[in-house]
Design an enzyme around this catalytic site. Structure first.
Site, mmCIF file in Angstrom:
data_model
loop_
_atom_site.group_PDB
_atom_site.id
_atom_site.type_symbol
_atom_site.label_atom_id
_atom_site.label_comp_id
_atom_site.label_asym_id
_atom_site.label_seq_id
_atom_site.Cartn_x
_atom_site.Cartn_y
_atom_site.Cartn_z
ATOM 1 C CG ASP A 91 29.605 0.756 5.666
ATOM 2 O OD1 ASP A 91 29.187 0.569 5.366
ATOM 3 O OD2 ASP A 91 31.061 0.446 6.066
ATOM 4 C CG ASP A 117 30.844 -3.929 9.465
ATOM 5 O OD1 ASP A 117 30.055 -3.897 9.496
ATOM 6 O OD2 ASP A 117 31.317 -2.598 7.374
ATOM 7 N NE ARG A 174 26.421 -5.112 4.756
ATOM 8 C CZ ARG A 174 26.937 -4.397 3.694
ATOM 9 N NH1 ARG A 174 27.917 -3.929 5.415
ATOM 10 N NH2 ARG A 174 27.464 -4.118 3.075
ATOM 11 C CG ASP A 179 32.468 0.245 9.923
ATOM 12 O OD1 ASP A 179 31.448 0.191 8.434
ATOM 13 O OD2 ASP A 179 33.639 -0.379 9.363
HETATM 14 CA CA CA Z 1 32.756 -1.198 6.877
#
Ligand code: CA
Ligand code: CA
Length: 430
Positions: A248, A252, A304, A209
């Site tokens: 990614d 997050d 997301r 991330d």
């Molecule tokens: Ca992640």
């Protein structure tokens, strides 16, 4: 004449929306704390980061090595990022590339040949010497580009052009961190893993991330920009019929993190943007993962925005721009035991984007949605997110998340959100 004037105004607004205003920021940003009541990060003692640092704990960093040294220095600490820092900077200042991390005989060509479904099949994950080499290569990259952020830190961009590139900031099991006014660019994984058992068709998965919160509490992410720059997901090749995913998340928030406010950021041109909770079966996430997401721009992101498990997540006054139906997946992921309270957001959907896709059922059962609007036929109109979803999906979502947010600042009329967020969200605009 009228038409010309309108076009002039529109052009001026569009120009403002892409170019940060000059001299918008100054060193005093580092001394600021989260305003009282500004989202879940204001809970309890609130979020102050390193704002109270004595003068000797105030740093200006221009390289990866200086950033690492500043994180190791005493708290509370204010760290100003000047210019551009690249996670791939070696100690001598040279830039490492993927070949520098590769070890054990790993090459992408060899990996693709070994684990081609026509050779390896689709019923088990890759294993053997080449997968071992991929894991070892990834570990070498991780040691270089994944950097932990200690508690009692304010990390803030100096001026309008501070960039952190190719780096995964990891806020891990610490309290009280502020990150503001930074453009985060392209934390690409050199060694994506093929998993033929991920979904019906298999998937490529990556590790990094831009910013990861695990077990982190009292974190304020404000006025940052997240972009994959010249390496967007849309430009990646496909292998084994699936996108070669080198990224990614952008931000997050997982592993029992709690009390987080995500405000006035720009998230752009990315697939898996913001994951809140990473496991359906976690025993430590229930009661945590409480996050406020407000006044952010989500521009051409695929999914997301955020995806939520467990948490009481207040999503308000965000501006969603979804131009293309082809690759868009969903905006709000309603996951296991999630309690999303979505209000006064604005959605600008391309003419062929189905508004029934704005929600996605990841095993959740209910949410609250109110006062949201969509831009349709050049007008802002109310949209009942849940009714629109339920009309074309079963099972239906319920309409009550079971809580009412109390920690928030002013909730703006959603009709001004497109202009307000376009002008004021992102790095260089604090
Ligand atoms: Ca992640
Ligand atoms: Ca239905």
């Amino acid at each position: 004449m009228k038409r010309t004037a309108l076009l002039t105004v529109a052009a001026a607004v569009a120009a403002l929306a892409v170019a940060p205003p000059a001299a918008a920021t100054h060193p005093a940003l580092g001394r600021q704390v989260l305003p009282a009541g500004d989202g879940w990060a204001a809970e309890g003692a609130g979020t102050t980061g390193g704002s109270a640092a004595p003068a000797e704990n105030v740093h200006v960093v221009t390289t990866r090595a200086e950033l690492v040294a500043a994180f190791a220095a005493p708290a509370p600490r204010i760290i100003h990022v000047r210019g551009s820092i690249d996670g791939n900077e070696a100690a001598d200042g040279s830039l490492l590339d993927c070949a520098d991390y590769a070890t054990g005989g790993y090459t992408l060509e060899a990996y693709l040949a070994a684990y081609d479904p026509a050779v390896w099949g689709r019923d088990r994950e890759p294993e053997g010497p080449l997968e071992d080499a991929r894991v070892a290569s990834a570990a070498a990259q991780t040691r270089q580009i994944k950097i932990k952020v200690p508690g009692g830190t304010t990390l803030v961009g100096l001026g309008d052009r501070a960039v952190v590139k190719g780096l995964n900031l990891h806020v891990d099991r610490v309290d009280n961190v502020i990150i503001r006014n930074i453009t985060f660019v392209d934390a690409a994984d050199c060694f994506p893993q093929w998993d033929p058992t991920d979904g019906a068709l298999g998937a490529w998965n990556s590790l990094y991330d831009n910013v990861s919160l695990t077990g982190a509490t009292h974190v304020w992410m404000d006025h940052n920009t997240f972009t994959d720059g010249d390496n967007p997901d849309s430009a990646q090749p496909r292998y084994f019929g699936q996108p070669f995913q080198v990224h990614d998340g952008q931000l997050d928030i997982t592993n029992a993190s709690n009390f987080v406010t995500v405000s006035w950021n720009r998230f752009t041109d990315h697939d898996k943007t913001m994951l809140i909770g990473s496991s359906n079966t976690s025993t430590t996430d229930p009661g945590k993962l409480n996050v406020t997401v407000h006044h952010n721009l989500f521009n051409n992101n695929l999914q997301r925005l955020p995806r939520v498990r467990f948490g009481q997540v207040h999503v308000y006054n965000n501006f969603y721009v979804v131009p293309e139906p082809g690759t868009f997946v969903y905006a709000l992921g309603v996951g296991v035991q999630s309690k999303i309270f979505a209000e006064s957001n604005a959605f600008a959907l391309g003419p062929d984007v189905d508004p029934g896709l704005l929600l996605f059922d990841w095993g959740g059962t209910t949410l609250t949605a109110r006062d949201n609007v969509q831009l349709a036929r050049f007008r802002l109109e109310p949209i009942d997110l849940i009714a629109v979803y339920n009309a074309t999906h079963d099972p239906d979502f319920g309409t009550d998340a079971g809580w009412t947010p109390t920690l928030h600042t002013r909730i703006d009329n959603p009709r001004i959100v497109p202009l307000l967020v376009s002008l004021k969200a992102g790095a260089g605009r604090a």
